[in-house]
Design an enzyme around this catalytic site. Sequence first.
Site, short mmCIF file in Angstrom:
data_model
loop_
_atom_site.label_atom_id
_atom_site.label_comp_id
_atom_site.label_asym_id
_atom_site.label_seq_id
_atom_site.Cartn_x
_atom_site.Cartn_y
_atom_site.Cartn_z
CD1 TRP A 1 -2.28 -1.92 0.23
CD2 TRP A 1 -2.89 -1.32 2.30
NE1 TRP A 1 -3.33 -2.73 0.61
CE2 TRP A 1 -3.72 -2.38 1.88
CE3 TRP A 1 -3.07 -0.78 3.57
CZ2 TRP A 1 -4.72 -2.91 2.69
CZ3 TRP A 1 -4.07 -1.30 4.38
CH2 TRP A 1 -4.89 -2.35 3.94
CE LYS A 2 4.35 1.33 -4.32
NZ LYS A 2 5.02 1.75 -5.51
CD GLU B 1 8.54 -4.72 -6.55
OE1 GLU B 1 7.34 -4.85 -6.72
OE2 GLU B 1 9.03 -3.85 -5.81
N GLY C 1 1.60 -2.82 -6.22
CA GLY C 1 1.42 -1.50 -5.63
C GLY C 1 0.04 -0.95 -5.96
N GLY C 2 -0.03 -0.14 -7.02
CA GLY C 2 -1.26 0.59 -7.36
C GLY C 2 -2.52 -0.27 -7.36
C1 PEP Z 1 5.60 -1.89 -5.89
O1 PEP Z 1 5.58 -0.81 -5.35
O2 PEP Z 1 6.20 -2.83 -5.36
C2 PEP Z 1 4.91 -2.05 -7.17
C3 PEP Z 1 5.11 -3.14 -7.86
O3 PEP Z 1 4.10 -1.01 -7.56
P1 PEP Z 1 3.12 -0.99 -8.86
O4 PEP Z 1 2.35 -2.28 -8.86
O5 PEP Z 1 2.25 0.21 -8.65
O6 PEP Z 1 3.99 -0.87 -10.06
#
Ligand code: PEP
Length: 254
Positions: free
Chosen positions: A10-11, A166, A234-235
């Site tokens: 969720w950051k 990532e 993330g999002g």
């Molecule tokens: C993350 O922050 O680990 C990530 C993968 O973000 P997103 O899915 O938004 O790219």
Amino acid sequence: MRKPILAGNWKMNKTPAEAVEFVRALIPLVTPYPQVETVVCAPFVALPAVAAALKDVPIGVGAQNCHWADNGAYTGEVSPAMLKGLAGYVIIGHSERRQYFAETDEGVNKKIKATLAHGLVPIVCVGEDLTQNEAGITEPWVSGQVRAAFAGISADQARGVVVAYEPIWAIGTGKTATSEVANRICGAVVRGALAEIYGEEVAQAIRIQYGGSANEKNIGELMAMPDIDGALIGGASLKTDAFAAMVRITAETN
Ligand code: PEP
């Protein structure tokens, strides 16, 4: 057989009240899929409320960072000892922490050791940035990060670690690595480095996630790949419908 693991990062989003509202809505949507390990990684201040809302519910709770020491003069930090009872997982070495908070491979390694010592599951992030990708050094860079992260960690401990590959250029950008490329880095590079350290049997037991703009449209293709065992999201993890759809599609793909 590696159990797929989807973790929402969720950051710096959701107040404790919003977090509880979110997980209450999530429970009926994802608990029909026990074949997927579903985890929500909430901000520290929301962890007590989220842990209480998910008591006796098979959805894991994770933190997004921790310090390596048990306690001490580290203003603003939270130790793995403090997370016990609130979280079962901790994201370690996310690229945003490496980029904005100067986290190093050495610190990441210490944090992994500390979380393991406290019975928490580290979700260890590795990945190259756009410059490294365009320079063609993704493979040595990522395998170097894996070696540094696992330095001094026993084979038995390593089995309990989750690695998230990532590519930084794919995080929050809407760009994803193709499923073939993501699978090659997760397999040949991350699992390959783990096999060199621990041998093939241990490497085959360690779960490796992909992360970087994963969503309900691309998760099926990613999860169909043999070396991708889940996703760090993330999002798309901030929306119950999108996150739950990803859990359902993962259950149906595996
Ligand atoms: C993350 O922050 O680990 C990530 C993968 O973000 P997103 O899915 O938004 O790219």
